[in-house]
Design an enzyme around this catalytic site. Structure first.
Site, PDB file in Angstrom:
ATOM      1  N   ASN A   1     -57.256  41.673  23.113  1.00 46.96           N
ATOM      2  CA  ASN A   1     -58.416  43.329  22.551  1.00 46.96           C
ATOM      3  C   ASN A   1     -56.489  43.608  22.562  1.00 46.96           C
ATOM      4  O   ASN A   1     -55.976  44.452  23.946  1.00 46.96           O
ATOM      5  CB  ASN A   1     -58.396  44.188  22.615  1.00 46.96           C
ATOM      6  N   GLU A   2     -55.568  44.615  20.763  1.00 49.05           N
ATOM      7  CA  GLU A   2     -54.805  45.379  21.209  1.00 49.05           C
ATOM      8  C   GLU A   2     -53.299  45.370  22.226  1.00 49.05           C
ATOM      9  O   GLU A   2     -53.306  46.120  22.312  1.00 49.05           O
ATOM     10  CB  GLU A   2     -55.502  46.847  21.203  1.00 49.05           C
TER      11      GLU A   2
ATOM     12  N   TRP B   1     -66.320  51.798  15.594  1.00 49.93           N
ATOM     13  CA  TRP B   1     -66.506  52.131  16.678  1.00 49.93           C
ATOM     14  C   TRP B   1     -66.672  53.450  16.859  1.00 49.93           C
ATOM     15  O   TRP B   1     -66.760  53.920  16.647  1.00 49.93           O
ATOM     16  CB  TRP B   1     -64.932  51.926  17.069  1.00 49.93           C
TER      17      TRP B   1
ATOM     18  N   GLU C   1     -62.255  47.515  14.790  1.00 46.74           N
ATOM     19  CA  GLU C   1     -62.657  49.057  15.120  1.00 46.74           C
ATOM     20  C   GLU C   1     -62.420  50.291  14.151  1.00 46.74           C
ATOM     21  O   GLU C   1     -61.199  50.126  13.682  1.00 46.74           O
ATOM     22  CB  GLU C   1     -62.014  49.905  16.514  1.00 46.74           C
TER      23      GLU C   1
ATOM     24  N   ASP D   1     -59.463  52.420  27.561  1.00 47.86           N
ATOM     25  CA  ASP D   1     -60.187  53.587  26.966  1.00 47.86           C
ATOM     26  C   ASP D   1     -61.840  52.926  27.451  1.00 47.86           C
ATOM     27  O   ASP D   1     -62.512  52.949  26.815  1.00 47.86           O
ATOM     28  CB  ASP D   1     -60.451  54.005  25.806  1.00 47.86           C
TER      29      ASP D   1
ATOM     30  N   LYS E   1     -67.082  58.415  19.931  1.00 54.46           N
ATOM     31  CA  LYS E   1     -67.262  57.332  18.691  1.00 54.46           C
ATOM     32  C   LYS E   1     -68.901  56.971  18.434  1.00 54.46           C
ATOM     33  O   LYS E   1     -68.779  56.741  17.187  1.00 54.46           O
ATOM     34  CB  LYS E   1     -65.701  57.173  18.891  1.00 54.46           C
TER      35      LYS E   1
ATOM     36  N   ASN F   1     -57.654  46.849  14.013  1.00 54.34           N
ATOM     37  CA  ASN F   1     -59.026  48.192  15.062  1.00 54.34           C
ATOM     38  C   ASN F   1     -57.767  48.970  14.320  1.00 54.34           C
ATOM     39  O   ASN F   1     -56.928  49.575  14.707  1.00 54.34           O
ATOM     40  CB  ASN F   1     -57.997  48.664  16.376  1.00 54.34           C
TER      41      ASN F   1
HETATM   42  C1  LIG Z   1     -55.717  52.793  19.236  1.00 48.89           C
HETATM   43  C2  LIG Z   1     -56.577  52.808  20.309  1.00 48.89           C
HETATM   44  C3  LIG Z   1     -57.124  51.753  21.043  1.00 48.89           C
HETATM   45  N1  LIG Z   1     -58.879  52.133  20.718  1.00 48.89           N
HETATM   46  C4  LIG Z   1     -59.241  51.099  21.710  1.00 48.89           C
HETATM   47  C5  LIG Z   1     -61.037  51.359  22.236  1.00 48.89           C
HETATM   48  O1  LIG Z   1     -61.259  50.843  23.587  1.00 48.89           O
HETATM   49  C6  LIG Z   1     -60.903  52.580  22.154  1.00 48.89           C
HETATM   50  O2  LIG Z   1     -62.160  53.342  23.106  1.00 48.89           O
HETATM   51  C7  LIG Z   1     -61.023  53.389  21.384  1.00 48.89           C
HETATM   52  C8  LIG Z   1     -60.999  54.675  20.655  1.00 48.89           C
HETATM   53  O3  LIG Z   1     -59.884  55.505  20.876  1.00 48.89           O
HETATM   54  O4  LIG Z   1     -61.445  55.059  20.808  1.00 48.89           O
HETATM   55  C9  LIG Z   1     -59.416  52.448  20.335  1.00 48.89           C
END
Ligand SMILES: CCCN1C[C@@H](O)[C@H](O)[C@@H](C(=O)O)C1
Length: 598
Positions: A415-416, A555, A510, A165, A574, A470
């Site tokens: 990351n995730e 975040w 996050e 993202d 965000k 997160n």
């Molecule tokens: C589950 C979403 C993962 N997380 C990663 C980050 O890179 C995104 O910007 C954040 C979002 O959706 O704001 C969420």
């Protein structure tokens, strides 16, 4: 080759920046190599370096350009540099590069967020103009990091499809140097600290390109306080060390001299902070005192610059983080430019340094999927062995580059990713074993767990020294009026983690809500500033009940650019600050909270 040492100037080393206007040309049909573009671009335009074309153009097909593209610049080498080895060093080239000097290929590099250098001595002509040409490619795949894929549009154009993202900015987005170095040179050095009985033992391990002796000297405010002469490894001890800490980021200067027949032939000096970082039970200890991390997930991102390095943005971001009372940020989702870490060492900030292992989870590309962990068995793919090799290469380059920064307190190796399958555990077991050999300070190793990777299903948390969550209950799940359910979902998950009795610190790396700085709603609604406040208050109320939570990195620090989508209004909103670094209402709430939290 990787380039761990930041360029400095002294009696033995010289460098000059090659930033400025370069020639640029897109190569959508990849004809440049056969067409001799490594010697001469046929129809170039001007392009600033550092910079990224995607933020500068007014045309959509250029903004989203995916494929090969070329940079070219002429430069002069005076003959008084003859006895030096000459290199070109790139702070980064995104995502991969092939470099030519006067038409000859001199090197290549995979990975868009770490430095590399190419030796050019054997390819240049002295006292005349020389030409550097860089073939760059920004395509995404599951064989490199960050991961993604691409499609071919009906008009034949390639379009990158990120599994992450943030906008897939690319190009030469960091500084470029011409380096003049001694033939026999210091390549890198790593440090470790042991504190005991009011003494600090500084152990060093020097990498050089020849067999030599070294003189290592430590200065406190220009005064020599310790010295050793040894082969590549040795140690210095000082009494009453002035430790580096958040409120007193004290820096010493260390000087490494390479000796040949007792004569100095190369020298590298750096500022270092003496401190220790370790995990004891469920606490993170800095110099043996528990710390609570308050701050952000960030991005290198700004209007017109895209991800291009700019020290005014770096300074503004640190001033905003100081103002709000933050003490930490994660370099989500890739290692940042070196200048970020230099400021953190001086300002007294803590950094969780993250390798670009983002998007190792196809279901993440569809946020609605991510909550039910629609597993795609990402790590069962046949491309995984290639991915692992690149992942390990970039972990090594990140740790080699950043190992000496006192501000860096942990390594985030993912990351995730998909993290609930046996093959994901098998993959990361090897990754963590590889990484743990690289940092003599043995900083904590971790990675961030995506929504859905909870205590009952996640397989990666046993590898992590502290657990990073997160979580978006109240946003992607149970948003708006359902936030009352979101609170219980968050508590249920944390109860689940508590029941595992991991005895490890947990950090929220996050949590956040998209918020338009123009939106006020009564009663509050999603996207309004009032909702962002309610969202965070809900998390902070829950955190009080779980003493193993030792950090809250919200975040995101600022709004940032992403690909277009039905959930992105000009990008990800965000931010606690807007993209041009002005505060939203929530910034004042966090300032009040963080200045009271110690
Ligand atoms: C589950 C979403 C993962 N997380 C990663 C980050 O890179 C995104 O910007 C954040 C979002 O959706 O704001 C969420």
């Amino acid at each position: 080759m990787e380039s761990a040492l930041y360029p400095i100037q002294n009696k033995y080393r010289f460098n000059t920046l090659m930033n400025g206007t370069w020639k640029f040309e897109a190569d959508p049909n990849s004809v440049g190599l056969d067409g001799g573009w490594n010697k001469e671009l046929p129809d170039p335009e001007e392009m600033p370096v550092p910079g990224t074309f995607a933020e500068l153009t007014t045309k959509r097909d250029r903004k989203y350009y995916t494929g090969d593209f070329w940079y070219q610049k002429d430069f002069f080498i005076p003959s008084f540099l003859k006895e030096k080895d000459l290199y070109i060093r790139f702070g980064s080239v995104t995502h991969r590069a092939k470099v030519f000097i006067n038409g000859q290929e001199v090197g290549q590099h995979e990975g868009g967020f770490l430095p590399f250098q190419v030796k050019i001595s054997d390819y240049i002509q002295y006292d005349q103009a020389n030409r550097i040409t860089v073939l760059v490619n920004n395509e995404l795949s599951e064989k490199a990091i960050p991961c993604g894929t691409e499609e071919i549009l009906d008009n034949g154009q390639k379009l990158a499809q990120p599994y992450f993202d943030f906008f897939n900015y690319s190009g030469i987005m960091r500084n470029v140097w011409l380096l003049a170095l001694p033939q026999n040179q210091i390549i890198n050095f790593k440090l470790n600290y042991q504190l005991a009985n009011n003494k600090a033992a500084i152990t060093y391990n020097i990498e050089a390109n020849n067999n030599a002796e070294f003189k290592v000297t430590l200065f406190d405010n220009q005064k020599e306080v310790a010295r050793a002469i040894s082969k590549n490894t040795g140690s210095l001890t000082i009494k009453n060390p002035h430790l580096w800490s958040l409120n007193d980021p004290y820096l010493y200067k260390i000087k490494i001299e390479m000796l040949e027949d007792e004569k100095t032939v190369d020298e590298y000096s750096d500022q270092i902070g003496i401190r220790t970082i370790k995990i004891v039970n469920d606490k993170i200890l800095l110099n043996n005192h528990p710390i609570y991390l308050k701050g952000f997930g960030k991005h290198e991102d700004f209007n017109v610059l895209g991800k291009a390095v700019n020290e005014s943005i770096i300074k503004r971001d640190y001033e905003c983080m100081k103002w709000i009372g933050a003490n930490c940020f994660r370099t989500s989702h890739y290692p940042y430019a070196e200048e970020w870490y230099q400021y953190a060492d001086k300002y007294g900030f803590l950094i969780i340094d993250e390798v670009p292992a983002v998007g190792l989870n196809r279901s993440i590309t569809n946020f609605l999927n991510v909550t039910n962990s629609n597993q795609s068995h990402f790590f069962a793919s046949k491309t995984v062995p290639e991915l692992k090799k690149v992942h390990e290469q970039e972990i090594k380059e990140m740790i080699d580059r950043d190992q000496r920064h006192p501000s860096v307190i942990a390594w985030s190796l993912f990351n995730e990713p998909e993290s609930t399958t046996q093959e994901s555990y098998d993959y990361f077991k090897d990754i963590f074993a590889f990484a743990r050999k690289l940092d003599p300070q043995n900083r904590p190793y971790t990675g961030t767990l995506v929504m859905g990777s909870g205590p009952k299903v996640d397989k990666l948390h046993p590898l992590c020294d502290f657990i990073c969550l997160n979580r978006y209950y109240g946003w992607y799940v149970a948003g708006g009026p359902e936030i009352v359910n979101a609170k219980k979902m968050l508590e249920d998950e944390l109860d689940g983690w508590q029941n595992l009795k991991l005895n490890k610190p947990f950090i929220f790396t996050e949590f956040g809500a998209d918020t338009l700085s123009s939106s006020h709603r009564l009663p509050d609604e999603m996207w309004s500033q009032e909702y962002q406040n309610e969202y965070y208050q809900m998390y902070f109320d829950v955190f009080k009940k779980y003493p193993f939570i030792y950090g809250e990195l919200v975040w995101n620090f600022a709004d940032f650019k992403t690909s277009e989508g039905i959930m992105r209004v000009g990008g990800n909103d965000k931010g606690i600050f807007t993209r041009d670094r002005e505060p939203k209402d929530i910034a004042f709430t966090l300032k009040k909270r963080w200045q009271q939290l110690n």
